[in-house]
Design a protein around this motif. Structure first.
Motif, PDB file in Angstrom:
ATOM      1  N   VAL A  52      31.874  54.968  62.171  1.00 53.11           N
ATOM      2  CA  VAL A  52      31.958  56.378  61.327  1.00 53.11           C
ATOM      3  C   VAL A  52      33.791  56.228  60.945  1.00 53.11           C
ATOM      4  CG1 VAL A  52      32.022  58.746  61.087  1.00 53.11           C
ATOM      5  CG2 VAL A  52      30.257  57.437  62.455  1.00 53.11           C
ATOM      6  N   SER A  53      33.983  56.243  59.797  1.00 54.98           N
ATOM      7  CA  SER A  53      35.150  56.188  59.125  1.00 54.98           C
ATOM      8  C   SER A  53      35.844  57.503  59.221  1.00 54.98           C
ATOM      9  CB  SER A  53      35.312  55.713  57.654  1.00 54.98           C
ATOM     10  OG  SER A  53      35.005  54.378  57.635  1.00 54.98           O
ATOM     11  N   ASP A  54      37.221  57.682  59.499  1.00 60.37           N
ATOM     12  CA  ASP A  54      37.730  58.971  59.486  1.00 60.37           C
ATOM     13  C   ASP A  54      38.360  59.065  58.001  1.00 60.37           C
ATOM     14  OD1 ASP A  54      39.683  60.916  59.788  1.00 60.37           O
ATOM     15  OD2 ASP A  54      40.856  60.063  61.200  1.00 60.37           O
ATOM     16  N   ARG A  59      43.777  55.299  52.757  1.00 62.72           N
ATOM     17  CA  ARG A  59      44.771  54.900  52.069  1.00 62.72           C
ATOM     18  C   ARG A  59      44.360  53.784  50.858  1.00 62.72           C
ATOM     19  NH1 ARG A  59      48.294  53.959  57.144  1.00 62.72           N
ATOM     20  NH2 ARG A  59      48.875  55.892  57.973  1.00 62.72           N
ATOM     21  N   GLY A  60      44.748  54.103  49.852  1.00 62.85           N
ATOM     22  CA  GLY A  60      44.182  53.072  48.790  1.00 62.85           C
ATOM     23  C   GLY A  60      42.889  53.060  48.506  1.00 62.85           C
ATOM     24  N   GLY A  61      41.965  54.022  48.955  1.00 65.63           N
ATOM     25  CA  GLY A  61      40.590  54.173  49.084  1.00 65.63           C
ATOM     26  C   GLY A  61      40.016  53.625  50.138  1.00 65.63           C
ATOM     27  N   ARG A  62      40.654  53.077  51.251  1.00 68.03           N
ATOM     28  CA  ARG A  62      39.884  52.722  52.099  1.00 68.03           C
ATOM     29  C   ARG A  62      40.449  53.160  53.628  1.00 68.03           C
ATOM     30  NH1 ARG A  62      40.650  46.309  52.432  1.00 68.03           N
ATOM     31  NH2 ARG A  62      38.831  46.730  53.904  1.00 68.03           N
ATOM     32  N   PRO A  63      39.493  53.444  54.594  1.00 70.15           N
ATOM     33  CA  PRO A  63      39.869  54.165  55.660  1.00 70.15           C
ATOM     34  C   PRO A  63      40.592  53.217  56.612  1.00 70.15           C
ATOM     35  CG  PRO A  63      37.606  53.294  55.667  1.00 70.15           C
ATOM     36  CD  PRO A  63      38.124  53.338  54.393  1.00 70.15           C
ATOM     37  N   MET A  64      41.642  53.778  57.287  1.00 69.59           N
ATOM     38  CA  MET A  64      42.517  53.070  57.972  1.00 69.59           C
ATOM     39  C   MET A  64      42.081  53.199  59.606  1.00 69.59           C
ATOM     40  SD  MET A  64      44.383  52.123  55.635  1.00 69.59           S
ATOM     41  CE  MET A  64      44.762  50.584  56.651  1.00 69.59           C
ATOM     42  N   SER A  65      41.163  54.021  59.814  1.00 69.43           N
ATOM     43  CA  SER A  65      40.739  53.907  61.122  1.00 69.43           C
ATOM     44  C   SER A  65      39.371  54.425  61.042  1.00 69.43           C
ATOM     45  CB  SER A  65      41.425  55.017  62.330  1.00 69.43           C
ATOM     46  OG  SER A  65      41.128  56.254  61.584  1.00 69.43           O
TER      47      SER A  65
END
Length: 110
Positions: A52-54, A59-65
């Motif tokens: 499950v992405s936070d 950032r930049g359209g991508r989940p970082m965590s």
């Protein structure tokens, strides 16, 4: 969809004793969600785990965590209903109910 994996089949095997088994299906986005430009935030990792992405970490359209979770079985959004019914063990559960055993199935979602 290729059908239940070996892990899922083992969990559904007759004679396997368990109190609670949690099966998860990641539902496909609805047309309304697609029209809004929503993105899937849950990703199938294996037949027994998902991620499950936070959304607050984008950032930049991508989940970082993201957080990972384990279940008895996981099914992706492309899994058809009839194969989910069979692969989740619900069919086996209903057969046991008809034999007189007590059981509960809980399903939630739109």
């Amino acid at each position: 969809w290729e059908g239940p994996s070996a892990n899922q089949q083992a969990a559904m095997a007759p004679g396997v004793s368990e109190n609670v088994r949690v099966i998860v299906r990641i539902r496909p986005l609805t047309q309304r969600e697609i029209d809004r430009g929503d993105e899937e935030m849950i990703r199938l990792v294996t037949d027994t785990s998902l991620q499950v992405s936070d959304p607050s970490s984008m950032r930049g359209g991508r989940p970082m965590s993201a957080l990972a979770y384990q279940f008895a079985g996981c099914f992706g959004p492309s899994c058809p209903q009839d194969q989910l019914f069979e692969g989740s063990g619900l069919k086996t559960l209903l057969d046991h109910i008809l034999e007189g055993y007590s059981a509960t199935a809980f399903a939630y979602g739109p």
